[in-house]
Design a protein around this motif. Structure first.
Motif, PDB file in Angstrom:
ATOM      1  N   ALA A   1       0.860  -1.189   0.000  1.00  0.00           N
ATOM      2  CA  ALA A   1       0.000   0.000   0.000  1.00  0.00           C
ATOM      3  C   ALA A   1       0.893   1.236   0.000  1.00  0.00           C
ATOM      4  CB  ALA A   1      -0.906   0.010   1.234  1.00  0.00           C
ATOM      5  N   ARG A   2       0.286   2.381  -0.297  1.00  0.00           N
ATOM      6  CA  ARG A   2       1.083   3.617  -0.291  1.00  0.00           C
ATOM      7  C   ARG A   2       1.580   3.947   1.110  1.00  0.00           C
ATOM      8  NH1 ARG A   2      -3.122   5.278  -3.302  1.00  0.00           N
ATOM      9  NH2 ARG A   2      -3.862   6.687  -1.677  1.00  0.00           N
ATOM     10  N   SER A   3       0.697   3.725   2.115  1.00  0.00           N
ATOM     11  CA  SER A   3       1.066   4.022   3.506  1.00  0.00           C
ATOM     12  C   SER A   3       0.266   3.126   4.448  1.00  0.00           C
ATOM     13  CB  SER A   3       0.802   5.500   3.828  1.00  0.00           C
ATOM     14  OG  SER A   3      -0.555   5.816   3.575  1.00  0.00           O
ATOM     15  N   LYS A   4       0.664   3.094   5.709  1.00  0.00           N
ATOM     16  CA  LYS A   4       0.045   2.194   6.683  1.00  0.00           C
ATOM     17  C   LYS A   4      -1.454   2.437   6.845  1.00  0.00           C
ATOM     18  CE  LYS A   4       0.357   0.467  11.394  1.00  0.00           C
ATOM     19  NZ  LYS A   4       1.043   0.497  12.696  1.00  0.00           N
ATOM     20  N   ASP A   5      -1.881   3.694   6.781  1.00  0.00           N
ATOM     21  CA  ASP A   5      -3.279   4.015   7.073  1.00  0.00           C
ATOM     22  C   ASP A   5      -4.271   3.513   6.029  1.00  0.00           C
ATOM     23  OD1 ASP A   5      -2.097   5.897   5.381  1.00  0.00           O
ATOM     24  OD2 ASP A   5      -3.617   7.395   5.808  1.00  0.00           O
ATOM     25  N   ILE A   6      -3.789   3.054   4.871  1.00  0.00           N
ATOM     26  CA  ILE A   6      -4.735   2.526   3.875  1.00  0.00           C
ATOM     27  C   ILE A   6      -4.604   1.014   3.675  1.00  0.00           C
ATOM     28  CG2 ILE A   6      -5.044   4.725   2.665  1.00  0.00           C
ATOM     29  CD1 ILE A   6      -3.105   3.691   0.521  1.00  0.00           C
ATOM     30  N   VAL A   7      -3.802   0.357   4.505  1.00  0.00           N
ATOM     31  CA  VAL A   7      -3.684  -1.107   4.430  1.00  0.00           C
ATOM     32  C   VAL A   7      -5.021  -1.739   4.813  1.00  0.00           C
ATOM     33  CG1 VAL A   7      -2.638  -3.134   5.544  1.00  0.00           C
ATOM     34  CG2 VAL A   7      -1.198  -1.189   4.901  1.00  0.00           C
ATOM     35  N   ILE A   8      -5.461  -2.731   4.027  1.00  0.00           N
ATOM     36  CA  ILE A   8      -6.690  -3.453   4.373  1.00  0.00           C
ATOM     37  C   ILE A   8      -6.436  -4.961   4.390  1.00  0.00           C
ATOM     38  CG2 ILE A   8      -8.193  -1.660   3.390  1.00  0.00           C
ATOM     39  CD1 ILE A   8      -8.764  -3.661   1.057  1.00  0.00           C
ATOM     40  N   PHE A   9      -7.248  -5.675   5.142  1.00  0.00           N
ATOM     41  CA  PHE A   9      -7.297  -7.146   5.152  1.00  0.00           C
ATOM     42  C   PHE A   9      -6.047  -7.820   5.733  1.00  0.00           C
ATOM     43  CE2 PHE A   9     -11.242  -6.854   3.225  1.00  0.00           C
ATOM     44  CZ  PHE A   9     -11.749  -8.074   2.822  1.00  0.00           C
ATOM     45  N   GLU A  10      -5.194  -7.079   6.422  1.00  0.00           N
ATOM     46  CA  GLU A  10      -3.985  -7.712   6.951  1.00  0.00           C
ATOM     47  C   GLU A  10      -4.320  -8.826   7.957  1.00  0.00           C
ATOM     48  OE1 GLU A  10       0.062  -6.856   9.572  1.00  0.00           O
ATOM     49  OE2 GLU A  10      -1.303  -5.185   9.163  1.00  0.00           O
ATOM     50  N   ASP A  11      -5.188  -8.533   8.924  1.00  0.00           N
ATOM     51  CA  ASP A  11      -5.521  -9.545   9.949  1.00  0.00           C
ATOM     52  C   ASP A  11      -6.196 -10.759   9.340  1.00  0.00           C
ATOM     53  OD1 ASP A  11      -4.441  -7.885  11.828  1.00  0.00           O
ATOM     54  OD2 ASP A  11      -6.356  -7.082  12.544  1.00  0.00           O
ATOM     55  N   LYS A  12      -7.131 -10.523   8.434  1.00  0.00           N
ATOM     56  CA  LYS A  12      -7.827 -11.634   7.772  1.00  0.00           C
ATOM     57  C   LYS A  12      -6.837 -12.504   7.007  1.00  0.00           C
ATOM     58  CE  LYS A  12     -11.899 -10.691   5.735  1.00  0.00           C
ATOM     59  NZ  LYS A  12     -13.000 -11.316   6.495  1.00  0.00           N
ATOM     60  N   MET A  13      -5.875 -11.860   6.352  1.00  0.00           N
ATOM     61  CA  MET A  13      -4.887 -12.596   5.557  1.00  0.00           C
ATOM     62  C   MET A  13      -3.948 -13.401   6.446  1.00  0.00           C
ATOM     63  SD  MET A  13      -4.875 -12.440   2.163  1.00  0.00           S
ATOM     64  CE  MET A  13      -4.944 -10.803   1.462  1.00  0.00           C
ATOM     65  N   ARG A  14      -3.548 -12.826   7.580  1.00  0.00           N
ATOM     66  CA  ARG A  14      -2.634 -13.540   8.493  1.00  0.00           C
ATOM     67  C   ARG A  14      -3.284 -14.811   9.046  1.00  0.00           C
ATOM     68  NH1 ARG A  14       2.029 -11.041   9.242  1.00  0.00           N
ATOM     69  NH2 ARG A  14       2.175  -8.765   9.049  1.00  0.00           N
ATOM     70  N   ALA A  15      -4.616 -14.826   9.112  1.00  0.00           N
ATOM     71  CA  ALA A  15      -5.329 -16.000   9.641  1.00  0.00           C
ATOM     72  C   ALA A  15      -5.318 -17.171   8.654  1.00  0.00           C
ATOM     73  CB  ALA A  15      -6.758 -15.617   9.993  1.00  0.00           C
ATOM     74  N   VAL A  16      -5.042 -16.907   7.372  1.00  0.00           N
ATOM     75  CA  VAL A  16      -5.130 -17.986   6.378  1.00  0.00           C
ATOM     76  C   VAL A  16      -3.845 -18.235   5.584  1.00  0.00           C
ATOM     77  CG1 VAL A  16      -7.639 -17.867   6.105  1.00  0.00           C
ATOM     78  CG2 VAL A  16      -6.192 -16.371   4.707  1.00  0.00           C
ATOM     79  N   ALA A  17      -2.871 -17.335   5.683  1.00  0.00           N
ATOM     80  CA  ALA A  17      -1.624 -17.501   4.928  1.00  0.00           C
ATOM     81  C   ALA A  17      -0.498 -18.010   5.833  1.00  0.00           C
ATOM     82  CB  ALA A  17      -1.219 -16.170   4.304  1.00  0.00           C
ATOM     83  N   LYS A  18       0.474 -18.666   5.238  1.00  0.00           N
ATOM     84  CA  LYS A  18       1.639 -19.126   6.008  1.00  0.00           C
ATOM     85  C   LYS A  18       2.479 -17.923   6.431  1.00  0.00           C
ATOM     86  CE  LYS A  18       5.632 -22.198   5.929  1.00  0.00           C
ATOM     87  NZ  LYS A  18       6.541 -23.003   5.069  1.00  0.00           N
ATOM     88  N   ASN A  19       2.816 -17.082   5.461  1.00  0.00           N
ATOM     89  CA  ASN A  19       3.582 -15.863   5.736  1.00  0.00           C
ATOM     90  C   ASN A  19       2.918 -14.681   5.054  1.00  0.00           C
ATOM     91  OD1 ASN A  19       6.017 -17.089   7.046  1.00  0.00           O
ATOM     92  ND2 ASN A  19       6.228 -18.065   5.042  1.00  0.00           N
ATOM     93  N   VAL A  20       2.819 -13.563   5.763  1.00  0.00           N
ATOM     94  CA  VAL A  20       2.327 -12.319   5.164  1.00  0.00           C
ATOM     95  C   VAL A  20       3.425 -11.273   5.282  1.00  0.00           C
ATOM     96  CG1 VAL A  20       0.614 -10.464   5.281  1.00  0.00           C
ATOM     97  CG2 VAL A  20      -0.100 -12.826   5.698  1.00  0.00           C
ATOM     98  N   TYR A  21       3.827 -10.733   4.151  1.00  0.00           N
ATOM     99  CA  TYR A  21       4.872  -9.711   4.116  1.00  0.00           C
ATOM    100  C   TYR A  21       4.248  -8.376   3.744  1.00  0.00           C
ATOM    101  CZ  TYR A  21       7.751 -13.923   3.823  1.00  0.00           C
ATOM    102  OH  TYR A  21       8.324 -15.158   4.060  1.00  0.00           O
ATOM    103  N   MET A  22       4.439  -7.398   4.608  1.00  0.00           N
ATOM    104  CA  MET A  22       3.840  -6.072   4.385  1.00  0.00           C
ATOM    105  C   MET A  22       4.878  -5.115   3.795  1.00  0.00           C
ATOM    106  SD  MET A  22       0.864  -6.762   5.555  1.00  0.00           S
ATOM    107  CE  MET A  22       0.202  -5.099   5.333  1.00  0.00           C
ATOM    108  N   CYS A  23       4.414  -4.230   2.917  1.00  0.00           N
ATOM    109  CA  CYS A  23       5.313  -3.176   2.429  1.00  0.00           C
ATOM    110  C   CYS A  23       4.510  -1.909   2.156  1.00  0.00           C
ATOM    111  CB  CYS A  23       6.072  -3.613   1.179  1.00  0.00           C
ATOM    112  SG  CYS A  23       5.058  -3.940  -0.270  1.00  0.00           S
ATOM    113  N   THR A  24       5.156  -0.782   2.358  1.00  0.00           N
ATOM    114  CA  THR A  24       4.525   0.513   2.064  1.00  0.00           C
ATOM    115  C   THR A  24       5.505   1.389   1.284  1.00  0.00           C
ATOM    116  OG1 THR A  24       5.225   1.254   4.268  1.00  0.00           O
ATOM    117  CG2 THR A  24       2.921   0.600   4.013  1.00  0.00           C
ATOM    118  N   ASP A  25       4.949   2.152   0.339  1.00  0.00           N
ATOM    119  CA  ASP A  25       5.785   3.026  -0.496  1.00  0.00           C
ATOM    120  C   ASP A  25       6.558   4.032   0.345  1.00  0.00           C
ATOM    121  OD1 ASP A  25       4.598   1.656  -2.538  1.00  0.00           O
ATOM    122  OD2 ASP A  25       3.404   3.324  -3.295  1.00  0.00           O
ATOM    123  N   ASP A  26       5.898   4.529   1.429  1.00  0.00           N
ATOM    124  CA  ASP A  26       6.546   5.573   2.236  1.00  0.00           C
ATOM    125  C   ASP A  26       7.319   5.021   3.438  1.00  0.00           C
ATOM    126  OD1 ASP A  26       4.539   4.804   3.967  1.00  0.00           O
ATOM    127  OD2 ASP A  26       3.564   6.767   4.079  1.00  0.00           O
ATOM    128  N   GLY A  27       7.326   3.688   3.581  1.00  0.00           N
ATOM    129  CA  GLY A  27       8.076   3.082   4.688  1.00  0.00           C
ATOM    130  C   GLY A  27       7.399   3.189   6.038  1.00  0.00           C
TER     131      GLY A  27
END
Length: 297
Positions: free
Chosen positions: A141-167
């Motif tokens: 996502a561009r920044s942390k405040d617009i990230v969606i579905f992270e918790d839902k994804m962590r419940a079903v994926a082996k590994n979830v890697y997050m990245c943001t354009d602005d760090g």
């Protein structure tokens, strides 16, 4: 009558989630498919990828971003309100739904989601999880405040890697930079990538996966307008073939998609003059001749 909204959440400034009561759609839905929403008698057709479905509750989850009048109007509806039409599931399901489960288990698969693309990625990852298949996911996502579905994804994926354009959250950079880092610096190996997000992001993700020799599937749900194959908006060149995302897809081999042509088409389609020009240059291939839905934009 209509289709009742049974839940509503605002995920960030411009993105909303709704659970819609639609038992028949929920029962038939498969990962990768989409629905068409028509809000009221005067409403236009809004194609939206299915973000989740619950057969027991008889609900289908949609996630949408406010981009125009129709999506703004949809965002104003509340729990208990109804939508006139909720048509689906449409489009072809993800290819893996019909593949041999044991064969899929032998693959190392990474899903790459950009922005709102995390929503349509979720049912695919959830399906993998339900069938005992471990997959990795990149959410960008561009920044942390617009990230969606992270918790839902962590419940079903082996590994979830997050990245943001602005760090501001996770890896500092975009999804292609993070994929590069995972493969080149962290020793990860992948046999297949499934990428969903904005067109420009999918274009560069495919360039990256080609360099890394990771076969890639993309979902062109973002270019659909009326969802019938009649309006010509989602006409796309895939290798030597002309395809229509809403009836032939929305998923295609990402290495074969002509992203530049598709993005130029999206810009032209916004004006009447551009639409006329496309109809003229496309000739007989402007719309899908095998459309089973009928109607026009």
């Amino acid at each position: 009558m209509g289709y009742k909204i049974v839940d509503k959440k605002q995920l960030n400034d411009v993105v909303y989630l709704m659970d819609i009561e639609a038992p028949r759609v929920a029962k038939s839905a498969k990962p990768g498919q989409f629905i068409i929403v028509i809000i009221d008698q005067k409403g236009e057709r809004i194609p939206l990828t299915i973000a989740d479905y619950d057969v027991q509750r008889g609900t289908v989850t949609i996630v949408f971003q406010i981009v125009g009048d129709s999506s703004k109007k949809l965002s104003k509806l509340e729990i208990g309100d109804s939508i006139k039409d909720f048509v689906g599931p449409l489009g072809r399901p993800s290819d893996f739904v019909d593949e041999d489960i044991e064969a899929i288990k032998k693959k190392k698969i990474i899903f790459i989601a950009g922005g709102v693309g995390a929503a349509p990625v979720y049912p695919q990852v959830k399906w993998m999880h339900e069938n005992g298949i471990d997959v990795d996911v990149i959410i960008g996502a561009r920044s942390k405040d617009i990230v969606i579905f992270e918790d839902k994804m962590r419940a079903v994926a082996k590994n979830v890697y997050m990245c943001t354009d602005d760090g501001s959250y996770g890896f500092h950079g975009n999804v292609t930079m993070l994929l590069d880092d995972l493969v080149k610096n962290q020793g990860k190996q992948y046999d297949e990538a499934i990428v969903i997000g904005p067109m420009i992001m999918m274009k560069f993700a495919c360039l990256a996966t080609k360099k890394l020799n990771i076969p890639t599937i993309v979902s062109l749900n973002t270019i659909m307008v009326d969802g019938t194959g009649m309006c010509g908006a989602c006409r796309v060149s895939v290798g030597d073939d002309i395809k229509f995302a809403c009836v032939d897809g929305p998923e295609f081999d990402g290495w074969l998609v002509d992203f530049d042509e598709a993005m130029k088409r999206q810009t032209m389609f916004k004006t009447e003059e551009g639409r006329k020009s496309l109809r003229k240059s496309d000739g007989d291939t402007h719309s899908n001749p095998n459309c089973k839905i009928g109607g026009s934009h």
